[in-house]
Scaffold this motif. Structure first.
Motif, PDB file in Angstrom:
ATOM      1  N   MET A  77       1.056  -1.251  -0.581  1.00  0.00           N
ATOM      2  CA  MET A  77      -0.077  -0.270   0.063  1.00  0.00           C
ATOM      3  C   MET A  77       0.869   1.241  -0.270  1.00  0.00           C
ATOM      4  N   THR A  78       0.290   2.541  -0.893  1.00  0.00           N
ATOM      5  CA  THR A  78       1.428   3.110  -1.120  1.00  0.00           C
ATOM      6  C   THR A  78       1.253   4.146   0.141  1.00  0.00           C
ATOM      7  N   ALA A  79       2.027   4.542   1.390  1.00  0.00           N
ATOM      8  CA  ALA A  79       2.216   5.848   1.591  1.00  0.00           C
ATOM      9  C   ALA A  79       2.128   6.667   1.364  1.00  0.00           C
ATOM     10  N   ILE A  80       0.491   7.134   2.123  1.00  0.00           N
ATOM     11  CA  ILE A  80      -0.002   9.163   1.813  1.00  0.00           C
ATOM     12  C   ILE A  80       1.010   9.912   2.918  1.00  0.00           C
ATOM     13  N   LEU A  81       1.202   9.332   4.122  1.00  0.00           N
ATOM     14  CA  LEU A  81       1.857   9.971   5.116  1.00  0.00           C
ATOM     15  C   LEU A  81       2.504   8.851   6.362  1.00  0.00           C
ATOM     16  N   ASP A  82       4.324   9.611   5.893  1.00  0.00           N
ATOM     17  CA  ASP A  82       4.849   8.434   6.714  1.00  0.00           C
ATOM     18  C   ASP A  82       5.623   9.618   7.895  1.00  0.00           C
ATOM     19  N   VAL A  83       5.381   9.141   8.939  1.00  0.00           N
ATOM     20  CA  VAL A  83       5.911  10.341   9.734  1.00  0.00           C
ATOM     21  C   VAL A  83       7.007   9.370  10.610  1.00  0.00           C
ATOM     22  N   ARG A  84       8.225   9.494  10.552  1.00  0.00           N
ATOM     23  CA  ARG A  84       9.538   9.308  11.043  1.00  0.00           C
ATOM     24  C   ARG A  84       9.559   9.904  12.450  1.00  0.00           C
ATOM     25  N   ASP A  85      10.358   9.069  13.476  1.00  0.00           N
ATOM     26  CA  ASP A  85      10.923   9.620  14.481  1.00  0.00           C
ATOM     27  C   ASP A  85      10.680  11.414  15.033  1.00  0.00           C
ATOM     28  N   LEU A  86       9.653  11.590  14.891  1.00  0.00           N
ATOM     29  CA  LEU A  86       8.897  12.566  15.073  1.00  0.00           C
ATOM     30  C   LEU A  86       9.532  12.887  16.698  1.00  0.00           C
ATOM     31  N   VAL A  87      10.763  13.703  16.789  1.00  0.00           N
ATOM     32  CA  VAL A  87      10.436  14.312  18.046  1.00  0.00           C
ATOM     33  C   VAL A  87       9.915  16.175  18.231  1.00  0.00           C
ATOM     34  N   THR A  88       8.797  16.466  19.192  1.00  0.00           N
ATOM     35  CA  THR A  88       8.639  18.183  19.405  1.00  0.00           C
ATOM     36  C   THR A  88       8.828  18.373  20.812  1.00  0.00           C
ATOM     37  N   VAL A  89       9.611  19.452  20.637  1.00  0.00           N
ATOM     38  CA  VAL A  89      10.129  19.913  22.449  1.00  0.00           C
ATOM     39  C   VAL A  89       9.245  21.880  22.590  1.00  0.00           C
ATOM     40  N   PHE A  90       9.387  21.546  23.391  1.00  0.00           N
ATOM     41  CA  PHE A  90       8.597  22.604  24.237  1.00  0.00           C
ATOM     42  C   PHE A  90       9.560  23.613  25.293  1.00  0.00           C
ATOM     43  N   HIS A  91      10.334  24.541  24.878  1.00  0.00           N
ATOM     44  CA  HIS A  91      11.509  24.677  25.566  1.00  0.00           C
ATOM     45  C   HIS A  91      10.712  25.752  26.992  1.00  0.00           C
ATOM     46  N   THR A  92      10.324  25.572  27.781  1.00  0.00           N
ATOM     47  CA  THR A  92       9.669  26.433  28.607  1.00  0.00           C
ATOM     48  C   THR A  92      10.447  26.214  30.223  1.00  0.00           C
ATOM     49  N   ASP A  93      10.156  27.650  30.813  1.00  0.00           N
ATOM     50  CA  ASP A  93      11.403  28.361  31.649  1.00  0.00           C
ATOM     51  C   ASP A  93      11.564  27.331  32.158  1.00  0.00           C
ATOM     52  N   ALA A  94      10.804  26.396  33.128  1.00  0.00           N
ATOM     53  CA  ALA A  94      11.140  24.927  33.486  1.00  0.00           C
ATOM     54  C   ALA A  94      12.105  24.042  32.975  1.00  0.00           C
ATOM     55  N   GLY A  95      12.105  24.169  31.789  1.00  0.00           N
ATOM     56  CA  GLY A  95      12.908  23.242  31.171  1.00  0.00           C
ATOM     57  C   GLY A  95      12.643  22.721  29.985  1.00  0.00           C
ATOM     58  N   PRO A  96      13.176  21.964  28.943  1.00  0.00           N
ATOM     59  CA  PRO A  96      12.724  21.398  27.527  1.00  0.00           C
ATOM     60  C   PRO A  96      11.538  19.900  28.193  1.00  0.00           C
ATOM     61  N   VAL A  97      10.539  20.476  27.710  1.00  0.00           N
ATOM     62  CA  VAL A  97       9.618  19.204  27.392  1.00  0.00           C
ATOM     63  C   VAL A  97       9.477  18.584  26.125  1.00  0.00           C
ATOM     64  N   ARG A  98       9.769  17.299  25.591  1.00  0.00           N
ATOM     65  CA  ARG A  98       9.673  16.588  25.256  1.00  0.00           C
ATOM     66  C   ARG A  98       7.919  15.915  25.013  1.00  0.00           C
ATOM     67  N   ALA A  99       7.507  16.698  24.349  1.00  0.00           N
ATOM     68  CA  ALA A  99       5.652  16.689  23.817  1.00  0.00           C
ATOM     69  C   ALA A  99       6.089  15.274  22.947  1.00  0.00           C
ATOM     70  N   VAL A 100       6.710  14.889  22.783  1.00  0.00           N
ATOM     71  CA  VAL A 100       6.465  13.968  20.932  1.00  0.00           C
ATOM     72  C   VAL A 100       7.656  13.187  21.297  1.00  0.00           C
ATOM     73  N   ASP A 101       8.170  12.165  21.330  1.00  0.00           N
ATOM     74  CA  ASP A 101       9.482  11.999  21.592  1.00  0.00           C
ATOM     75  C   ASP A 101       9.379  10.485  20.890  1.00  0.00           C
ATOM     76  N   GLY A 102      10.494  10.875  18.951  1.00  0.00           N
ATOM     77  CA  GLY A 102      10.105   9.144  19.034  1.00  0.00           C
ATOM     78  C   GLY A 102       8.854   8.729  18.158  1.00  0.00           C
ATOM     79  N   VAL A 103       7.868   9.703  17.231  1.00  0.00           N
ATOM     80  CA  VAL A 103       6.599   9.226  17.132  1.00  0.00           C
ATOM     81  C   VAL A 103       6.634   8.665  15.704  1.00  0.00           C
TER      82      VAL A 103
END
Length: 661
Positions: free
Chosen positions: A1-27
């Protein structure tokens, strides 16, 4: 099956005053052409951030710091601003949870649909308007021509969600991402929206990513599922396999915490206690280990990888990645709630309640319009009993609750509480009634004063009513609802949704009431938090002898929680019976339709098309006949109240159960 969407090791970080928050970690996941993928998990698990990262909709302090998002082979993360503008809507589109805030309140419905077509240069303004009307019609919007002059606030929640889908599909996207599109919708409207999305998938081949915390919704629409916890995928595979035989303890807990209409009733729902890990201090090993009942020593020492355990199936768990299975929960069967003796009078009696609301004139010479919210409702509630009130939005459930608690005064009828007529109470007498009758609202954040600490919120009614030891009572209340008494110095915004609902329950219990009226207390909560709150309310009923008037649109929750059920339609009670009787042998066609619309795999549906009739006028005959699948000519006359079994009454000319017999 042809992949329409291929998400590979997605990492999203929120940089807060308390420190970085990895909200999405290798999805990582893929979605093929014409495929449907469901993403589930608690609030804060990273579901919505994943969707917004895919669409590049995040602003600082959020930043995508790793991975790839490939759409038909193109890297979305490398697109320029202009390329993103062209891609959004035409290539991929997103439908958000809150349709009212997702639509511009000062623009007409039709303009908001058509402007997306014009912006992508597909049609001129006149052609886009014609296309918009046809698109709204295909989405089941009644009288789409009216949308030319209608604004979002003039549409119901279900109709607004249809408009959001129309906007999403305006440019025939290849991929549709829907973030909680059916949360807080009635079960019938939810079924209609799910059918629309299924139709888009089948008719147009649209690939769909559906984000939800409702496993019934996911199970009824999605072929594959990804379960997220603490920013990462912990289990993925075919939906039926994951829901029937979950291999990750978190997926196991979610699957068994969902009340089902076809499952045996248990004394408690097996929810997961505790809270997700602090995103600033993730555990070294498995992130779910502190809450897991199946953990082993390795779980706390090593972080498990997402390992394949079968074709298209993967799990992030040391216990099961080598082929192990998790057992079914051993729960005691639900016991009958303590009841008052038959000779005792009801705690609450309502007879012939009527409530209308007069609307302001639309013009100087226009007549006043009247909303008939509650129309001749009678009910009773015994001590220690839970009575569920179900029905679509606008049927009068919340107005009925406010009449019973005397937040509204009835236009006609009577209310007796603990043997006393409270219909016309006012002043000090009504104030004294509040000691015995309290209310828990749907949105705990809106019902708690954000400027007051939790201990001040709980202390206020105790001081008003002169409690002897208010400070000790506050600590006892927090402990009673499973919260640390030391947290009383915090403000409401510092708690999760489930914790805030516990605070609302604690406030309702402050004055030792006999009756709690709960208006949609768990409708906006995640499935696991919902189980925790329902278990708490059941425990409090057993311990304190409480009675509940429980308003909800989730019929499976009502079955798990309530002893008797009353079904409302357009201001009237159309059916009333014990929960066991009503769910086994529904008699009113409307009740049958509600039950059939519950999103559970394999359930055949009777879809109710259209909206309920307007409550601005008194209807002659059966109010449901215009939508009824078995309507007869006699339904034009006022329906009789028929007793189809002991304690089971229905307002109908042709009860469904008698027809089937």
């Amino acid at each position: 099956m042809t992949a329409i969407l291929d998400v590979r090791d997605l990492v999203t970080v929120f940089h807060t005053d308390a420190g970085p928050v990895r909200a999405v970690d290798g999805v990582s996941f893929t979605v093929g052409a014409g495929e449907t993928l469901g993403i589930v998990g608690e609030s804060g698990s990273g579901k919505s951030v994943t969707a917004q990262s895919i669409m590049r909709l995040l602003d600082p302090p959020a930043r995508i710091e790793g991975g790839q998002v490939l759409f038909q082979g193109r890297d979305v993360l490398a697109m320029t601003t202009r390329e993103l503008t062209d891609w959004r809507g035409a290539g991929a589109a997103m439908v958000f949870q809150d349709s009212l805030t997702g639509l511009n309140p000062v623009l007409t419905i039709l303009r908001q649909v058509s402007e997306h077509v014009v912006a992508h240069g597909r049609m001129d303004i006149a052609g886009a308007r014609r296309h918009g009307i046809e698109l709204l019609r295909s989405m089941g919007v009644a009288s789409p021509e009216r949308a030319a002059t209608s604004f979002p606030h003039q549409f119901s929640g279900g109709m607004r969600q249809r408009v959001m889908l129309a906007i999403g599909m305006a440019n025939d996207p290849v991929l549709l991402i829907a973030d909680e599109p059916t949360t807080a919708l009635d079960v019938t409207v939810q079924a209609q929206i799910l059918d629309l999305m299924a139709g888009l998938n089948q008719k147009h081949g649209t690939a769909i990513v559906l984000i939800s915390h409702d496993l019934g919704v996911i199970g009824s629409l999605c072929r594959r599922i990804a379960v997220m916890y603490a920013g990462e995928v912990v289990e993925t595979g075919p939906t039926a396999e994951v829901l029937d035989d979950p291999r990750h303890p978190y997926a196991w807990a979610l699957a068994h915490a969902v009340p089902r209409l076809d499952a045996p009733l248990a004394a408690r729902l097996p929810g997961v206690e505790g809270m997700p890990p602090d995103p600033l201090a993730m555990p070294r090993g498995c992130r779910f280990a502190p809450r897991c009942r199946f953990r082993i020593a390795r779980c706390e020492a090593e972080h498990p990888p997402l390992a394949e355990i079968g074709p298209g199936r993967a799990v992030r768990c040391w216990v099961t990645m080598d082929g192990g299975r998790l057992p079914s929960p051993a729960l005691p069967a639900a016991a009958a709630a303590p009841r008052a003796a038959d000779t005792e009078p009801p705690l609450l009696e309502a007879e012939g309640l009527v409530k209308t609301f007069r609307l302001p004139r639309k013009g100087i010479f226009a007549p006043h319009e009247t909303v008939h919210a509650v129309n001749g409702v009678s009910l009773h509630l015994m001590r220690g009993e839970s009575l569920g009130i179900v029905g679509e939005s606008g049927c009068g459930k919340s107005t009925l609750a406010r009449l019973i608690t005397r937040l509204h005064a009835p236009d006609a009828g009577s209310i007796r509480f603990q043997g006393k007529d409270i219909t016309a109470l006012g002043g000090e007498a009504l104030r004294a009634l509040r000691l015995q009758m309290q209310m828990v609202f749907q949105d705990p954040y809106a019902s708690l004063n954000p400027r007051m600490r939790v201990d001040q919120i709980l202390l206020e009614p105790l001081l008003v009513h002169g409690h002897a030891k208010p400070q000790e009572r506050v600590a006892a209340l927090l402990d009673m609802v499973g919260l640390n008494p030391a947290w009383g110095t915090r403000f409401p915004h510092e708690f999760s949704g489930g914790q805030r609902q516990r605070i609302s329950i604690a406030r309702a219990l402050a004055l030792n009431p006999a009756l709690i009226v709960a208006d949609e207390p768990v409708s906006a909560l995640d499935v696991n938090v919902q189980a925790q709150v329902l278990n708490l309310m059941l425990e409090l009923r057993e311990r304190l002898g409480l009675s509940y008037l429980f308003i909800a649109h989730d019929l499976a929750v009502v079955r798990a929680f309530c002893d008797r059920v009353a079904v409302m339609y357009l201001g009237r009670l159309v059916e009333e019976a014990s929960a066991a009787e009503l769910f086994a042998r529904p008699a009113h066609p409307y009740t049958v339709s509600l039950l059939s619309a519950v999103p559970e795999p394999g359930r055949s549906r009777i879809i109710l098309h259209g909206e309920p009739p307007s409550s601005l006028r008194q209807l002659q005959g059966c109010a449901f006949r215009q939508r009824c699948p078995v309507a007869r000519p006699v339904c034009a006359e006022s329906p009789p109240l028929i007793e189809v079994a002991a304690g089971h009454s229905v307002l109908c000319h042709a009860p469904w159960s008698l027809q089937r017999a």
